[in-house]
Design a protein around this motif. Structure first.
Motif, PDB file in Angstrom:
ATOM      1  N   SER A  51       7.611  -9.914  12.231  1.00  0.00           N
ATOM      2  CA  SER A  51       7.835 -10.164  13.654  1.00  0.00           C
ATOM      3  C   SER A  51       7.277 -11.540  13.993  1.00  0.00           C
ATOM      4  CB  SER A  51       7.152  -9.090  14.507  1.00  0.00           C
ATOM      5  OG  SER A  51       5.735  -9.185  14.390  1.00  0.00           O
ATOM      6  N   ILE A  52       7.341 -11.902  15.259  1.00  0.00           N
ATOM      7  CA  ILE A  52       6.777 -13.195  15.668  1.00  0.00           C
ATOM      8  C   ILE A  52       5.275 -13.226  15.412  1.00  0.00           C
ATOM      9  CG2 ILE A  52       6.309 -14.690  17.657  1.00  0.00           C
ATOM     10  CD1 ILE A  52       8.967 -13.806  18.830  1.00  0.00           C
ATOM     11  N   LEU A  53       4.611 -12.083  15.590  1.00  0.00           N
ATOM     12  CA  LEU A  53       3.168 -12.011  15.375  1.00  0.00           C
ATOM     13  C   LEU A  53       2.813 -11.828  13.910  1.00  0.00           C
ATOM     14  CD1 LEU A  53       0.231 -11.814  16.381  1.00  0.00           C
ATOM     15  CD2 LEU A  53       0.642  -9.365  16.792  1.00  0.00           C
ATOM     16  N   VAL A  54       3.463 -10.886  13.268  1.00  0.00           N
ATOM     17  CA  VAL A  54       3.159 -10.552  11.867  1.00  0.00           C
ATOM     18  C   VAL A  54       4.138 -11.281  10.957  1.00  0.00           C
ATOM     19  CG1 VAL A  54       2.816  -8.705  10.193  1.00  0.00           C
ATOM     20  CG2 VAL A  54       2.336  -8.298  12.621  1.00  0.00           C
ATOM     21  N   GLN A  55       3.706 -12.379  10.397  1.00  0.00           N
ATOM     22  CA  GLN A  55       4.564 -13.177   9.528  1.00  0.00           C
ATOM     23  C   GLN A  55       3.709 -14.144   8.710  1.00  0.00           C
ATOM     24  OE1 GLN A  55       6.519 -16.727  11.049  1.00  0.00           O
ATOM     25  NE2 GLN A  55       6.063 -16.074  13.143  1.00  0.00           N
ATOM     26  N   CYS A  56       4.292 -14.651   7.641  1.00  0.00           N
ATOM     27  CA  CYS A  56       3.581 -15.645   6.837  1.00  0.00           C
ATOM     28  C   CYS A  56       4.345 -16.974   6.767  1.00  0.00           C
ATOM     29  CB  CYS A  56       3.305 -15.126   5.427  1.00  0.00           C
ATOM     30  SG  CYS A  56       4.748 -14.516   4.554  1.00  0.00           S
ATOM     31  N   GLY A  57       5.614 -16.961   7.187  1.00  0.00           N
ATOM     32  CA  GLY A  57       6.407 -18.186   7.128  1.00  0.00           C
ATOM     33  C   GLY A  57       5.804 -19.303   7.959  1.00  0.00           C
ATOM     34  N   LYS A  58       5.390 -18.983   9.181  1.00  0.00           N
ATOM     35  CA  LYS A  58       4.816 -19.997  10.064  1.00  0.00           C
ATOM     36  C   LYS A  58       3.551 -20.586   9.470  1.00  0.00           C
ATOM     37  CE  LYS A  58       3.542 -20.728  14.916  1.00  0.00           C
ATOM     38  NZ  LYS A  58       3.414 -20.061  16.251  1.00  0.00           N
ATOM     39  N   ASN A  59       2.743 -19.740   8.849  1.00  0.00           N
ATOM     40  CA  ASN A  59       1.511 -20.210   8.215  1.00  0.00           C
ATOM     41  C   ASN A  59       1.808 -21.123   7.028  1.00  0.00           C
ATOM     42  OD1 ASN A  59       1.052 -17.536   9.575  1.00  0.00           O
ATOM     43  ND2 ASN A  59      -1.068 -18.014   9.107  1.00  0.00           N
ATOM     44  N   THR A 128      -0.572 -16.027  14.663  1.00  0.00           N
ATOM     45  CA  THR A 128       0.110 -15.137  13.724  1.00  0.00           C
ATOM     46  C   THR A 128      -0.919 -14.345  12.917  1.00  0.00           C
ATOM     47  OG1 THR A 128       0.136 -16.796  11.957  1.00  0.00           O
ATOM     48  CG2 THR A 128       2.047 -16.730  13.429  1.00  0.00           C
ATOM     49  N   LEU A 129      -0.458 -13.248  12.362  1.00  0.00           N
ATOM     50  CA  LEU A 129      -1.241 -12.472  11.410  1.00  0.00           C
ATOM     51  C   LEU A 129      -0.410 -12.385  10.142  1.00  0.00           C
ATOM     52  CD1 LEU A 129      -2.608  -9.621  13.719  1.00  0.00           C
ATOM     53  CD2 LEU A 129      -3.870 -11.590  12.818  1.00  0.00           C
ATOM     54  N   CYS A 130      -0.754 -13.214   9.181  1.00  0.00           N
ATOM     55  CA  CYS A 130      -0.009 -13.295   7.923  1.00  0.00           C
ATOM     56  C   CYS A 130      -0.416 -12.143   7.011  1.00  0.00           C
ATOM     57  CB  CYS A 130      -0.302 -14.645   7.267  1.00  0.00           C
ATOM     58  SG  CYS A 130       0.193 -14.770   5.543  1.00  0.00           S
ATOM     59  N   PRO A 131       0.524 -11.261   6.631  1.00  0.00           N
ATOM     60  CA  PRO A 131       0.171 -10.085   5.817  1.00  0.00           C
ATOM     61  C   PRO A 131      -0.564 -10.413   4.528  1.00  0.00           C
ATOM     62  CG  PRO A 131       2.392  -9.871   6.684  1.00  0.00           C
ATOM     63  CD  PRO A 131       1.957 -11.267   7.004  1.00  0.00           C
ATOM     64  N   TRP A 132      -0.007 -11.327   3.726  1.00  0.00           N
ATOM     65  CA  TRP A 132      -0.647 -11.649   2.454  1.00  0.00           C
ATOM     66  C   TRP A 132      -1.953 -12.416   2.665  1.00  0.00           C
ATOM     67  CZ3 TRP A 132       0.321  -8.909  -1.481  1.00  0.00           C
ATOM     68  CH2 TRP A 132       1.604  -8.434  -1.754  1.00  0.00           C
ATOM     69  N   CYS A 133      -2.017 -13.188   3.751  1.00  0.00           N
ATOM     70  CA  CYS A 133      -3.278 -13.870   4.069  1.00  0.00           C
ATOM     71  C   CYS A 133      -4.362 -12.850   4.368  1.00  0.00           C
ATOM     72  CB  CYS A 133      -3.105 -14.796   5.273  1.00  0.00           C
ATOM     73  SG  CYS A 133      -1.845 -16.067   5.057  1.00  0.00           S
ATOM     74  N   GLN A 190      -7.462  -8.959  18.530  1.00  0.00           N
ATOM     75  CA  GLN A 190      -6.931  -8.116  19.595  1.00  0.00           C
ATOM     76  C   GLN A 190      -7.024  -8.826  20.948  1.00  0.00           C
ATOM     77  OE1 GLN A 190      -5.216  -5.460  19.796  1.00  0.00           O
ATOM     78  NE2 GLN A 190      -5.356  -5.165  22.014  1.00  0.00           N
ATOM     79  N   VAL A 191      -8.164  -9.424  21.216  1.00  0.00           N
ATOM     80  CA  VAL A 191      -8.352 -10.131  22.485  1.00  0.00           C
ATOM     81  C   VAL A 191      -7.369 -11.290  22.600  1.00  0.00           C
ATOM     82  CG1 VAL A 191      -9.958 -11.567  23.810  1.00  0.00           C
ATOM     83  CG2 VAL A 191     -10.769  -9.466  22.709  1.00  0.00           C
ATOM     84  N   ARG A 192      -7.166 -11.973  21.479  1.00  0.00           N
ATOM     85  CA  ARG A 192      -6.303 -13.160  21.505  1.00  0.00           C
ATOM     86  C   ARG A 192      -4.811 -12.835  21.383  1.00  0.00           C
ATOM     87  NH1 ARG A 192      -6.625 -18.518  23.123  1.00  0.00           N
ATOM     88  NH2 ARG A 192      -5.116 -19.740  21.935  1.00  0.00           N
ATOM     89  N   LEU A 193      -4.471 -11.869  20.518  1.00  0.00           N
ATOM     90  CA  LEU A 193      -3.072 -11.638  20.175  1.00  0.00           C
ATOM     91  C   LEU A 193      -2.534 -10.258  20.567  1.00  0.00           C
ATOM     92  CD1 LEU A 193      -3.182 -13.161  16.566  1.00  0.00           C
ATOM     93  CD2 LEU A 193      -2.511 -14.321  18.680  1.00  0.00           C
ATOM     94  N   ASP A 194      -3.428  -9.329  20.929  1.00  0.00           N
ATOM     95  CA  ASP A 194      -3.028  -7.958  21.270  1.00  0.00           C
ATOM     96  C   ASP A 194      -2.207  -7.339  20.142  1.00  0.00           C
ATOM     97  OD1 ASP A 194      -2.821  -5.632  22.685  1.00  0.00           O
ATOM     98  OD2 ASP A 194      -1.195  -6.315  23.979  1.00  0.00           O
ATOM     99  N   TRP A 195      -2.772  -7.358  18.941  1.00  0.00           N
ATOM    100  CA  TRP A 195      -2.046  -6.851  17.788  1.00  0.00           C
ATOM    101  C   TRP A 195      -1.852  -5.340  17.816  1.00  0.00           C
ATOM    102  CZ3 TRP A 195      -4.614  -3.353  14.736  1.00  0.00           C
ATOM    103  CH2 TRP A 195      -6.017  -3.340  14.815  1.00  0.00           C
ATOM    104  N   ALA A 197      -0.874  -3.530  20.311  1.00  0.00           N
ATOM    105  CA  ALA A 197       0.405  -3.271  20.966  1.00  0.00           C
ATOM    106  C   ALA A 197       1.571  -3.543  20.021  1.00  0.00           C
ATOM    107  CB  ALA A 197       0.529  -4.161  22.211  1.00  0.00           C
ATOM    108  N   GLU A 198       1.423  -4.559  19.175  1.00  0.00           N
ATOM    109  CA  GLU A 198       2.478  -4.892  18.210  1.00  0.00           C
ATOM    110  C   GLU A 198       2.690  -3.773  17.205  1.00  0.00           C
ATOM    111  OE1 GLU A 198       5.319  -7.174  16.095  1.00  0.00           O
ATOM    112  OE2 GLU A 198       4.450  -7.509  18.078  1.00  0.00           O
ATOM    113  N   PHE A 199       1.579  -3.173  16.749  1.00  0.00           N
ATOM    114  CA  PHE A 199       1.676  -2.154  15.710  1.00  0.00           C
ATOM    115  C   PHE A 199       1.948  -0.768  16.258  1.00  0.00           C
ATOM    116  CE2 PHE A 199      -0.480  -5.504  13.327  1.00  0.00           C
ATOM    117  CZ  PHE A 199       0.132  -5.382  12.078  1.00  0.00           C
ATOM    118  N   THR A 200       1.904  -0.596  17.577  1.00  0.00           N
ATOM    119  CA  THR A 200       2.148   0.726  18.152  1.00  0.00           C
ATOM    120  C   THR A 200       3.495   0.803  18.865  1.00  0.00           C
ATOM    121  OG1 THR A 200       0.895   0.037  20.134  1.00  0.00           O
ATOM    122  CG2 THR A 200      -0.288   1.279  18.433  1.00  0.00           C
ATOM    123  N   ARG A 201       4.311  -0.230  18.711  1.00  0.00           N
ATOM    124  CA  ARG A 201       5.640  -0.190  19.328  1.00  0.00           C
ATOM    125  C   ARG A 201       6.539   0.832  18.640  1.00  0.00           C
ATOM    126  NH1 ARG A 201       6.904  -6.681  20.038  1.00  0.00           N
ATOM    127  NH2 ARG A 201       5.402  -7.085  21.672  1.00  0.00           N
TER     128      ARG A 201
END
Length: 201
Positions: A51-59, A128-133, A190-195, A197-201
């Motif tokens: 998603s826009i939040l969970v990705q590694c491409g941008k990193n 972003t929150l990069c999974p492999w990172c 969480q404070v910065r990105l509200d992750w 909410a992203e994972f509970t959609r």
């Protein structure tokens, strides 16, 4: 000459070094292959872009992803070999000189400092929150705690006999120290990105 009492073989510590090294190396390899794929196909998305939040491409495509002029994962491909080798050597009964442990500790400290910087860049700059990172973070942080405690109990970092005994007992608490560190990162994210909410959609 001061004699040092030989401590028992640090089996659990050695196994952790091997485990962390393998996991960290796999994460670095995955990120390296993703980087190569992005270079071969400009404009494409990485397979770990969820998603826009969970990705590694941008990193990977950011300036932070190539701090030293080459992709950061290459550092992992080389650096994570060290704990694997040290862990295997310890299981084989090897004993290392004080200077070796200090250099190893310095390397692990540098790795932690770099990871902490990348965490701040990921959360506060790239958003972003990069999974492999995050896999890399999850093994780097506890490895730092374990190595520092081991250096004290082995006498590489000067300490009294009582201090070394306390460090030996503290080794059992390194998982809790790592969990607390993860929790701090999680709260900041969480404070910065509200992750959540992203994972509970």
């Amino acid at each position: 000459m001061t004699s040092r009492t030989r401590s028992p073989r640090p089996t659990v510590f050695a196994v952790w070094l091997i485990f962390a090294g393998v996991v960290g190396w796999i994460a670095a390899f995955a990120l390296t292959t993703e980087k190569f794929a992005l270079l071969e196909n400009p404009g494409s998305s990485a397979s770990c872009d969820i998603s826009i939040l969970v990705q590694c491409g941008k990193n990977l495509e950011s300036a932070q992803g190539s701090v030293f002029g080459f992709p950061n994962p290459i550092l992992g491909l080389t650096g994570w070999v060290a704990p694997i080798v040290v862990g295997a050597a310890l299981l084989a009964g090897a004993r290392f000189a004080r200077w070796f442990w200090l250099l190893f500790g310095l390397g692990v400290t540098a790795a932690l400092a770099f990871v902490l910087w990348l965490i701040t860049q990921s959360i506060f700059v790239l958003a972003t929150l990069c999974p492999w990172c995050m896999v890399t973070w999850s093994v780097t942080i506890p490895t730092f705690f374990a190595v520092m405690v081991h250096l004290v109990r082995e006498g590489a970092i000067p300490a009294s006999a009582a201090g070394r005994r306390r460090a030996d007992a503290l080794m059992a608490w390194t998982p809790l120290m790592a969990i607390i560190a993860f929790a701090v990162v999680g709260v900041i994210a969480q404070v910065r990105l509200d992750w959540i909410a992203e994972f509970t959609r």
